[in-house]
Design an enzyme around this catalytic site. Structure first.
Site, PDB file in Angstrom:
ATOM      1  N   THR A  34     -11.710 -34.390  18.206  1.00 52.64           N
ATOM      2  CA  THR A  34     -10.938 -33.451  17.387  1.00 52.64           C
ATOM      3  C   THR A  34      -9.639 -33.096  18.116  1.00 52.64           C
ATOM      4  O   THR A  34      -9.677 -32.669  19.268  1.00 52.64           O
ATOM      5  CB  THR A  34     -11.785 -32.186  17.118  1.00 52.64           C
ATOM      6  OG1 THR A  34     -12.825 -32.544  16.211  1.00 52.64           O
ATOM      7  CG2 THR A  34     -10.956 -31.068  16.505  1.00 52.64           C
ATOM      8  N   GLN A 108     -15.034 -40.935  11.011  1.00 48.50           N
ATOM      9  CA  GLN A 108     -16.215 -40.089  11.136  1.00 48.50           C
ATOM     10  C   GLN A 108     -16.204 -39.030  10.030  1.00 48.50           C
ATOM     11  O   GLN A 108     -15.288 -38.211   9.939  1.00 48.50           O
ATOM     12  CB  GLN A 108     -16.273 -39.399  12.508  1.00 48.50           C
ATOM     13  CG  GLN A 108     -17.652 -38.783  12.734  1.00 48.50           C
ATOM     14  CD  GLN A 108     -17.712 -37.810  13.875  1.00 48.50           C
ATOM     15  OE1 GLN A 108     -16.860 -36.943  13.991  1.00 48.50           O
ATOM     16  NE2 GLN A 108     -18.733 -37.931  14.711  1.00 48.50           N
ATOM     17  N   HIS A 184     -21.392 -38.034  10.649  1.00 51.21           N
ATOM     18  CA  HIS A 184     -21.509 -37.043  11.726  1.00 51.21           C
ATOM     19  C   HIS A 184     -22.718 -36.158  11.440  1.00 51.21           C
ATOM     20  O   HIS A 184     -22.665 -35.266  10.587  1.00 51.21           O
ATOM     21  CB  HIS A 184     -20.228 -36.209  11.764  1.00 51.21           C
ATOM     22  CG  HIS A 184     -20.078 -35.351  12.979  1.00 51.21           C
ATOM     23  ND1 HIS A 184     -21.128 -35.037  13.821  1.00 51.21           N
ATOM     24  CD2 HIS A 184     -18.989 -34.723  13.499  1.00 51.21           C
ATOM     25  CE1 HIS A 184     -20.680 -34.258  14.807  1.00 51.21           C
ATOM     26  NE2 HIS A 184     -19.389 -34.056  14.629  1.00 51.21           N
ATOM     27  N   ASN A 187     -23.925 -32.149  16.759  1.00 46.34           N
ATOM     28  CA  ASN A 187     -23.080 -31.051  17.264  1.00 46.34           C
ATOM     29  C   ASN A 187     -23.062 -29.777  16.422  1.00 46.34           C
ATOM     30  O   ASN A 187     -22.100 -29.006  16.474  1.00 46.34           O
ATOM     31  CB  ASN A 187     -21.642 -31.556  17.505  1.00 46.34           C
ATOM     32  CG  ASN A 187     -21.628 -32.692  18.512  1.00 46.34           C
ATOM     33  OD1 ASN A 187     -22.603 -32.881  19.234  1.00 46.34           O
ATOM     34  ND2 ASN A 187     -20.544 -33.447  18.559  1.00 46.34           N
ATOM     35  N   TYR A 189     -22.984 -29.294  13.089  1.00 47.99           N
ATOM     36  CA  TYR A 189     -22.324 -29.253  11.782  1.00 47.99           C
ATOM     37  C   TYR A 189     -23.379 -29.449  10.676  1.00 47.99           C
ATOM     38  O   TYR A 189     -24.579 -29.538  10.965  1.00 47.99           O
ATOM     39  CB  TYR A 189     -21.161 -30.250  11.754  1.00 47.99           C
ATOM     40  CG  TYR A 189     -20.158 -29.853  12.828  1.00 47.99           C
ATOM     41  CD1 TYR A 189     -19.415 -28.675  12.688  1.00 47.99           C
ATOM     42  CD2 TYR A 189     -20.034 -30.571  14.014  1.00 47.99           C
ATOM     43  CE1 TYR A 189     -18.550 -28.248  13.701  1.00 47.99           C
ATOM     44  CE2 TYR A 189     -19.179 -30.144  15.028  1.00 47.99           C
ATOM     45  CZ  TYR A 189     -18.436 -28.979  14.857  1.00 47.99           C
ATOM     46  OH  TYR A 189     -17.598 -28.540  15.853  1.00 47.99           O
ATOM     47  N   ARG A 236     -24.177 -40.459  13.973  1.00 49.26           N
ATOM     48  CA  ARG A 236     -24.136 -39.783  15.275  1.00 49.26           C
ATOM     49  C   ARG A 236     -25.089 -38.589  15.300  1.00 49.26           C
ATOM     50  O   ARG A 236     -25.085 -37.768  14.376  1.00 49.26           O
ATOM     51  CB  ARG A 236     -22.722 -39.299  15.595  1.00 49.26           C
ATOM     52  CG  ARG A 236     -22.595 -38.815  17.037  1.00 49.26           C
ATOM     53  CD  ARG A 236     -21.155 -38.545  17.405  1.00 49.26           C
ATOM     54  NE  ARG A 236     -20.959 -38.702  18.836  1.00 49.26           N
ATOM     55  CZ  ARG A 236     -20.297 -37.858  19.604  1.00 49.26           C
ATOM     56  NH1 ARG A 236     -19.734 -36.787  19.079  1.00 49.26           N
ATOM     57  NH2 ARG A 236     -20.150 -38.083  20.886  1.00 49.26           N
ATOM     58  N   ASN A 244     -22.347 -24.963  19.469  1.00 48.36           N
ATOM     59  CA  ASN A 244     -22.436 -24.355  18.135  1.00 48.36           C
ATOM     60  C   ASN A 244     -23.783 -23.671  17.908  1.00 48.36           C
ATOM     61  O   ASN A 244     -24.279 -23.611  16.785  1.00 48.36           O
ATOM     62  CB  ASN A 244     -22.137 -25.371  17.023  1.00 48.36           C
ATOM     63  CG  ASN A 244     -20.651 -25.676  16.915  1.00 48.36           C
ATOM     64  OD1 ASN A 244     -19.815 -24.815  17.191  1.00 48.36           O
ATOM     65  ND2 ASN A 244     -20.312 -26.896  16.517  1.00 48.36           N
ATOM     66  N   GLY A 323     -14.986 -40.245  25.604  1.00 49.22           N
ATOM     67  CA  GLY A 323     -14.138 -39.260  24.945  1.00 49.22           C
ATOM     68  C   GLY A 323     -12.911 -38.923  25.759  1.00 49.22           C
ATOM     69  O   GLY A 323     -11.864 -39.550  25.619  1.00 49.22           O
TER      70      GLY A 323
HETATM   71  C1  PHB Z   1     -14.589 -29.349  18.223  1.00 51.92           C
HETATM   72  O1  PHB Z   1     -13.650 -29.182  17.448  1.00 51.92           O
HETATM   73  O2  PHB Z   1     -14.701 -28.713  19.257  1.00 51.92           O
HETATM   74  C2  PHB Z   1     -15.609 -30.344  17.880  1.00 51.92           C
HETATM   75  C3  PHB Z   1     -15.540 -31.021  16.696  1.00 51.92           C
HETATM   76  C4  PHB Z   1     -16.500 -31.944  16.374  1.00 51.92           C
HETATM   77  C5  PHB Z   1     -17.535 -32.181  17.261  1.00 51.92           C
HETATM   78  C6  PHB Z   1     -17.606 -31.524  18.450  1.00 51.92           C
HETATM   79  C7  PHB Z   1     -16.635 -30.597  18.766  1.00 51.92           C
HETATM   80  O3  PHB Z   1     -18.485 -33.031  16.939  1.00 51.92           O
END
Ligand code: PHB
Length: 366
Positions: A34, A108, A184, A187, A189, A236, A244, A323
């Site tokens: 991101t 993604q 996705h 994490n 979401y 993923r 989060n 990353g």
């Molecule tokens: C973030 O914006 O910090 C972020 C976004 C997507 C992810 C992980 C972190 O999968």
């Protein structure tokens, strides 16, 4: 095991690999990152985004930054979408630029759910989730950080509408010239909010059992597979990531199940953020997850060259996603090959801003 894993003594990080008929030149993958640099209003990919991705076309595969499937899926300012005509055109310029350099790029697909804020959403909507559980922490808004609000639990009869948004976005991804899509489900979401029991207390067909908690992901997958051949689709997951405010009472069992449930369709890869994103700590075994899935296994989370080589040559992974090293080193593959020094990522310019800390990281010899 239905699929050859292409692992043998002479395969390493720099060996080619075929993914859904795409000849990837190496197994050094650019992880989704991101960067909050889409053009506003409209969250539209712009010229500097095309430059950034094209600079990184040496990756075996680029996975785009998380990209919302709909306006109501957004969770941060200036993240790109893939639902409007303008966004598809913007992405087309990105994919063309990557392809001109000989690269490959997947998008993604993202829906943030409770990791959002009414300030970011159309008509100041309340964010949605599996259950009405407010995550600890703060949302990023245009006016700075604000505490997360209580999300509204999606009604059962709203879920087909969510699946439709992924269906449409997957079709848009084709129009935009992507080589494939990554769903996705990591994490914290929306899809992850359904998968893990810390955020899912539902008592309908989408909560409770592992079968039920996996249902939305599998329905989304089926919708995506209407426009993509399975080999061009990845998923993923992040079984142990606490980012989060996420938790699962039994991540090993949950994600062994998810990996198995994703099998039998000929999917391209399972992309696994191993351990915790922040602490790096891990308490489960990833090999059963890998073994339960019948496509490639893409490992991620703070790998360096030595660990990545060991994972590939030892057969623990088929590909490794990087990353921050890719963020700071457009020519990461070349640098890893040569054991060259790496540029250091500048955290101050990770999120938002201009080309500084985005397209200005030097390549070797520059
Ligand atoms: C973030 O914006 O910090 C972020 C976004 C997507 C992810 C992980 C972190 O999968």
């Amino acid at each position: 095991m239905s699929k050859d894993r292409e692992t043998s003594a002479d395969i390493d990080l720099f060996s080619p690999i075929t993914l859904g008929g795409l000849a990837l030149p190496n197994r050094v993958i650019m992880a989704p990152l991101t960067r909050n640099r889409a053009a506003m209003p409209g969250n539209i990919p712009q010229a500097m985004n095309a430059r950034y991705y094209a600079q990184r076309a040496g990756a075996g595969l680029i996975i785009s930054e998380a990209t919302q499937v709909a306006a109501q899926g957004i969770g941060y300012p200036a993240t790109p979408g893939i639902h409007s005509r303008e966004q598809v055109q913007g992405w087309r310029a990105v994919t063309d630029a990557v392809h001109e350099k000989g690269g490959h790029i997947f998008v993604q697909l993202w829906y943030c759910g409770r990791i959002s804020h009414p300030d970011l959403l159309p008509d100041h909507q309340q964010p949605v989730s599996a259950s009405a559980i407010t995550p600890a922490g703060e949302a990023v808004t245009m006016e700075g950080m604000k505490p997360f609000v209580e999300p509204r639990a999606l009604a059962t009869d709203e879920l087909p509408g969510i699946v439709d948004l992924y269906r449409q976005a997957a079709a848009c991804a084709r129009d935009a010239g992507f080589d494939g899509v990554e769903i996705h489900a990591a994490n914290g979401y929306l899809l992850d909010q359904f998968l893990r029991d810390g955020s899912n207390r539902r008592d309908d067909n989408y909560g409770g059992s592992l079968e039920n908690r996996s249902r939305l992901l599998l329905e989304v997958l089926d919708a995506v597979l209407e426009s993509w051949e399975p080999g061009r689709v990845g998923v993923r997951i992040s079984p142990e990531n606490s980012f989060n405010d996420m938790h699962d009472s039994d991540p090993q069992t949950t994600f062994n199940y998810v990996a198995k449930a994703l099998s039998g369709r000929g999917l391209g890869y399972l992309h696994v953020l191993e351990g915790d994103m922040m602490s790096g700590k891990t308490g489960i075994d990833y090999q059963p997850i890998r073994a339960a899935f019948d496509g490639y296994y893409m490992a991620n989370n703070a790998y360096d060259k030595a660990r990545a080589q060991a994972a590939i040559t030892g057969g623990a992974a088929d590909m490794v996603a990087f990353g921050k090293p890719f963020l700071a080193n457009p020519d990461l593959v070349e640098r890893l090959k040569q054991d060259a020094e790496l540029n250091k990522p500048n955290e101050a310019t990770f999120y938002g801003g201009d080309e500084t800390g985005y397209t200005d990281y030097p390549t070797l010899g520059k």
